[in-house]
Write an enzyme that holds these catalytic residues in place. Structure first.
Site, short mmCIF file in Angstrom:
data_model
loop_
_atom_site.label_atom_id
_atom_site.label_comp_id
_atom_site.label_asym_id
_atom_site.label_seq_id
_atom_site.Cartn_x
_atom_site.Cartn_y
_atom_site.Cartn_z
CE LYS A 181 -2.40 -2.74 -0.50
NZ LYS A 181 -2.43 -4.22 -0.44
CG HIS A 217 -24.36 16.67 -1.21
ND1 HIS A 217 -24.30 15.88 -2.33
CD2 HIS A 217 -24.22 17.96 -1.63
CE1 HIS A 217 -24.16 16.65 -3.39
NE2 HIS A 217 -24.11 17.92 -3.00
#
Ligand code: FAD
Ligand code: NAI
Length: 475
Positions: free
Chosen positions: A58, A454
């Protein structure tokens, strides 16, 4: 004189070190033995995952992605850099430092939890009245005894028959994570998780990469629609994946490797490359463990035979992680380690194998939990599917990464979520919501009615849930 403990754990990978810590939390006197050595010969606990697996891969995926962004995508954001340079030596050194932080972290955790750590190879000597005797062959040769032993010796890369790893030309995951320079041409054998992740790292850094896969289907275990979408993205990036090949002779010379293979049409092919990474799966580690001394049973793959609770055929000996059946994943090993420590303490540790998530950390990332559409069909389950493309997600547009989708599969009658499959940005993080939902037996309607922030990528999961009932709001 032997040293006596309640529990001996052999192996300090994610299965072993987590089992040792949990057992110590539960009040047991615990010894943990691990033989991994760092470059200076000192202890490097953390196993494959920390040293040559999850963590270093990673780190390099992140570094190489930064490079790809700087060279290919910054301009879209109105940023130009005159000369973007890459220093592989520095990149590898950073990765090594990330690994060391994790090794040191585990040694600290052992101290904090009073786990006695022994650096060396553990092997069974037999059983006495004091319990099982385990020899530690290291700087000091010692014998430890305990009534309970947890074997967590992990796995190693599988070599192609007659093609041993030399880590210079024929590389395992170990060599693939420490190449000193970017190879001009690289072949990876096997388009599984390592083939795709390592292929992505070296392609981003400039290598011409070919992945040779024996099976005719790409990522057969992944939901077909998701695998197809991922393959499209990899093709676009120039990661050449040839399916249905039969690998022939592989010969390392002084400067490179020649790879002969037959393609899916049956035509003989030949590639001359700098290096070959063999990533065709892994084999359980029991070499040197001397399982015969206590009568531990191994299966035909060399894995230690265990039941659903990780009990071996010898009462008092348990085994967890890559050395036993099931997916070879760090978090699966950890869950088993915790469950075994709790079972030894008389508690009811539990691992739900149906809820182990998978993540492939390519770009786009691929993540899933539960059953695929093809599995549900095979199981004769009637289901409803809802998908939502990242193309219609505001946050994905702002990120500049709209590849892929979220796909949610729910029972046609009860609406219970049976599988969630994601290909796209941050799929590795998004999948956690699906795991939680499925652990609580949520329905797609539950997800559809939960307020999601959002703009966020997670709104795509909510929209995929709405899509199950054909009422997406933004697509
Ligand atoms: P291991 O991590 O293999 O640890 C076993 C330990 O036991 C080792 O330290 C070994 O030296 C030691 N040992 C063995 N025999 C003895 C002995 N006789 N005496 C003393 N010590 C012994 N999984 C994920 O979930 N996510 C990922 O992103 C991911 N990426 C990966 C990337 C790569 C390149 C590879 C190769 C694997 C990756 N994996 C990933 C898989 C993950 O590394 C393994 O599933 C996980 O390490 C298994 O944990 P374990 O504790 O069972 O064994
Ligand atoms: P893998 O099982 O994922 O993939 C091996 C691939 O090689 C398969 O597609 C198989 O069909 C193919 N193959 C096998 N023999 C072949 C041959 N002779 N010629 C051509 N193709 C052949 O194994 P991989 O990639 O080696 O990784 C091992 C394991 O490590 C994974 O299964 C996974 O459990 C773990 N891992 C997990 C990661 C993650 O969670 N992100 C990352 C990397 C590894």
């Amino acid at each position: 004189m032997s040293k006596s403990f309640d529990i001996i754990v052999i192996g300090a990978g994610p299965g072993g070190y987590i089992a040792a810590i949990r057992a110590a939390q539960l009040g047991f006197q615990v010894a943990c033995i691990d033989e991994w050595k760092n470059a200076a010969g000192g202890p490097a606990p953390g196993g494959t995952c920390t040293n040559v697996g999850c963590i270093p891969s990673k780190a390099l995926l992140q570094s190489s992605e930064h490079y790809e962004h700087a060279t290919h995508h910054f301009a879209d954001h109105g940023i130009s850099a005159k000369e973007v340079k890459m220093d592989v030596t520095k990149m590898i050194a950073r990765k090594d430092n990330v690994v060391k932080q994790n090794n040191d972290g585990i040694l600290y955790l052992f101290k904090k939890n009073k786990v006695a750590f022994f650096h060396g190879r553990g092997s069974f000597e037999g059983k006495t009245d004091a319990g099982f005797a385990v020899k530690v062959a290291g700087k000091d040769n010692e014998v430890l005894t305990a009534k309970q032993v947890i074997v967590a010796t992990g796995s190693s890369a599988r070599a192609l028959p007659g093609v041993p790893f030399d880590e210079e030309f024929i590389l395992s995951n170990d060599g693939a994570l420490r190449m000193g320079a970017v190879p001009n041409k690289l072949v990876l054998i096997g388009s599984g998780v390592i083939g795709l992740e390592m292929g992505s790292v070296w392609r981003r850094l400039g290598a011409d990469v070919t992945v040779l896969e024996g099976l005719p289907t790409f990522l057969g275990a992944v939901d077909e629609q998701i695998a197809k979408e991922a393959k499209k993205a990899f093709d676009k990036q120039g990661l050449r994946i040839e399916l249905g090949v039969k690998v022939g002779e592989i010969k390392a010379g002084k400067k490179g490797v020649s790879v002969a293979y037959t393609n899916a049409k049956g035509e003989a092919q030949h590639l001359d490359v700098d290096k070959v990474v063999v990533s065709i799966g892994r084999v359980p580690n029991t070499t040197g463990l001397n399982p015969e001394a206590v009568g531990l049973q191994l299966d035909e793959r060399g894995a230690i035979v265990v039941d659903a609770d990780c009990k071996t055929t010898v009462p008092g000996i348990w085994a967890v992680g890559d050395v036993v059946r099931g997916p070879m994943l760090a978090h699966k090993a950890e869950e088993e380690g915790v469950a075994v420590a709790e079972r030894i303490a008389g508690q009811h540790g539990h691992v739900d194998f149906g809820l182990v998530p998978w993540v492939i950390y390519t770009s786009p990332e691929i993540a899933w939990v539960g059953r695929t559409e093809q599995q549900l069909k095979a199981d004769g389950v009637s289901y409803k599917a809802g998908t939502f493309p990242f193309l219609a997600n505001g946050r994905a547009r702002a990120l500049g990464d709209t590849t892929g989708m979220v796909k949610l599969l729910a029972d046609a009658k009860t609406d219970e979520i049976l599988g969630v499959h994601i290909v796209g940005p941050m799929a590795s993080e998004l999948i956690a919501e699906a795991c939680v939902a499925m652990a609580f037996k949520a329905s797609s309607e539950d997800i559809a009615r939960i307020c999601h922030a959002h703009p966020s990528l997670s709104e795509s999961t909510k929209e995929a849930a709405l899509a199950v009932d054909k009422r997406t709001l933004n697509f």
